[in-house]
Enzyme design. Structure first.
Site, short mmCIF file in Angstrom:
data_model
loop_
_atom_site.label_atom_id
_atom_site.label_comp_id
_atom_site.label_asym_id
_atom_site.label_seq_id
_atom_site.Cartn_x
_atom_site.Cartn_y
_atom_site.Cartn_z
N ARG A 252 36.67 45.28 -0.84
CA ARG A 252 37.48 45.94 -0.49
C ARG A 252 39.08 45.73 -1.17
O ARG A 252 39.34 44.59 -1.43
CB ARG A 252 37.66 46.03 0.95
CG ARG A 252 38.32 44.88 1.57
CD ARG A 252 38.53 44.84 3.11
NE ARG A 252 37.14 44.83 3.90
CZ ARG A 252 36.88 44.94 5.21
NH1 ARG A 252 38.13 44.70 6.00
NH2 ARG A 252 35.83 44.78 5.55
N ASP A 296 34.61 38.21 7.06
CA ASP A 296 33.70 38.30 8.14
C ASP A 296 32.62 39.51 7.98
O ASP A 296 31.58 39.57 8.67
CB ASP A 296 34.43 38.61 9.44
CG ASP A 296 35.32 37.20 9.80
OD1 ASP A 296 34.85 36.27 9.25
OD2 ASP A 296 36.34 37.39 10.42
N GLU A 297 33.27 40.58 7.24
CA GLU A 297 32.47 41.77 7.14
C GLU A 297 31.78 41.95 5.72
O GLU A 297 31.36 42.88 5.20
CB GLU A 297 33.10 42.89 7.30
CG GLU A 297 33.71 43.12 8.50
CD GLU A 297 34.83 44.19 8.93
OE1 GLU A 297 34.88 44.98 8.16
OE2 GLU A 297 35.38 44.19 10.17
N CYS A 298 31.59 40.61 5.07
CA CYS A 298 30.87 40.59 3.65
C CYS A 298 31.54 41.25 2.52
O CYS A 298 30.69 41.49 1.41
CB CYS A 298 29.49 40.85 3.87
SG CYS A 298 28.39 39.90 5.06
#
Length: 359
Positions: A252, A296-298
């Protein structure tokens, strides 16, 4: 593999131009030409024990062009292959080539050799491995760039450490990278004698590359395919590749543009005192929080990008943050060898005295 001389097809006088192809040779089928490109004519005649020693010391697999180029330089200068390009281009083979030459055994301080640091320039990220050095004024150097430590390099890069962190892509093998520099030098030269010498060397280099099936393009199809996988260019411009699944999980974007991030970094580095510096660090701390959420969300690519950008900015004020961000990113992305190189470099990040084997 059987011994193979790069000059086997050249006329008996080494100084002569590369052999002109006979008309019959021009008629060889397209299929044969493609076969040569598909498979390298053969492995370079370098003993397995020497190959393994390089891999063991560096913890990285070297591509075949690394060994073929060594044989090419040995043909040019049997007694001093590392200096074979010095008189023509001002280049010297270093780094893993010092292992092939045996320098790592003869140098006085050989026992102190740390390959994580040997010829690692100030702005070289862990993905970059120096193999050739040039102009010391600009600290021009060529190196292999890897996306993964267990895989072969994705291209050869060039950097001038005295000018900054930018890494330029100069082909997918050493022959192409040296050819590009040679062509640039030829354009700049006015000395006729030097031009003749360079053109002679150019013919030998081109002949060898073609015989071995190496592309001399600056940007190959494989490199363009990699460009499509790059998730972000980063400050060094070479780009980062991370696994991104069909749901876009893996990367991201940072909440700041490159220009804004550089402004934030500048404010931190130029702060007149520690109090103001701590205050200027607030936007970085905020980004680190975003990175924790991303991890935490890879979306491991976010911390990877921020860590590399801060490394490229080049200030010691960021070393602690870089160590935390990048070491974690490398481990999450299973690029552990890069984490080891990073830790060595941050502990000894020098702009000079980069040769670990200086006698």
């Amino acid at each position: 593999p059987r011994t193979f001389s790069l000059w086997a097809g050249l006329p008996s006088t080494m100084a002569g131009a590369a052999k002109r192809r006979e008309p019959a040779a021009e008629l060889q089928s397209e299929k044969e030409a493609k076969d040569v490109k598909k498979k390298r004519l053969e492995e370079a005649d370098v003993p397995d024990s020497l190959r393994q020693e390089v891999q063991s010391l560096y913890g990285l697999l070297q591509p075949e062009d690394f060994f073929h180029f060594w044989k090419f330089c040995l043909e040019l200068s049997p007694t001093a292959p590392c200096d074979a390009l010095n008189s023509s281009l001002g280049l010297r083979l270093v780094g893993p080539y010092d292992i092939l030459s045996g320098k790592h055994k003869t140098a006085k301080n050989a026992s102190q050799l740390n390959c994580n640091l040997h010829w690692r320039f100030f702005y070289d990220p862990p993905e970059f491995q120096t193999i050739i050095i040039g102009d010391s004024k600009t600290q021009y150097h060529l190196g292999y760039f890897r996306d993964c430590p267990e895989e072969l390099p994705v291209f050869v890069g060039a950097n001038e450490a005295k000018k900054g962190c930018t890494i330029y892509q100069v082909g997918d093998n050493i022959f192409a990278a040296v050819k590009l520099l040679l062509l640039k030098r030829l354009k700049e030269l006015t000395d006729k004698k030097q031009q003749v010498l360079l053109k002679d060397f150019d013919e030998k280099l081109t002949w060898a590359a073609e015989e071995l099936g190496y592309s001399l393009e600056q940007k190959t199809v494989k490199m363009r395919q990699r460009d499509k996988k790059v998730v972000t260019k980063t400050f060094h411009g070479a780009g980062l590749v991370v696994p991104v699944d069909k749901n876009d999980v893996g990367y991201r974007e940072l909440p700041e543009t490159d220009a804004n991030l550089k402004r934030i970094c500048k404010k931190i580095v130029e702060a007149p005192n520690d109090g103001e510096r701590l205050e200027a660090f607030a936007p970085i701390q905020e980004m680190i929080t975003y990175v924790q959420f991303a991890n935490d969300e890879c979306d491991y690519g976010m911390g990877y990008e921020l860590g590399i950008d801060l490394f490229c900015y080049g200030s010691h004020y960021f070393h602690k943050v870089i160590s935390q961000l990048l070491s974690l990113a490398y481990n999450l992305l299973k690029k552990n060898r890069f984490a080891e190189i990073l830790e060595s470099h941050l502990a000894n990040r020098n702009a000079e005295n980069l040769d670990q084997l200086t006698t």
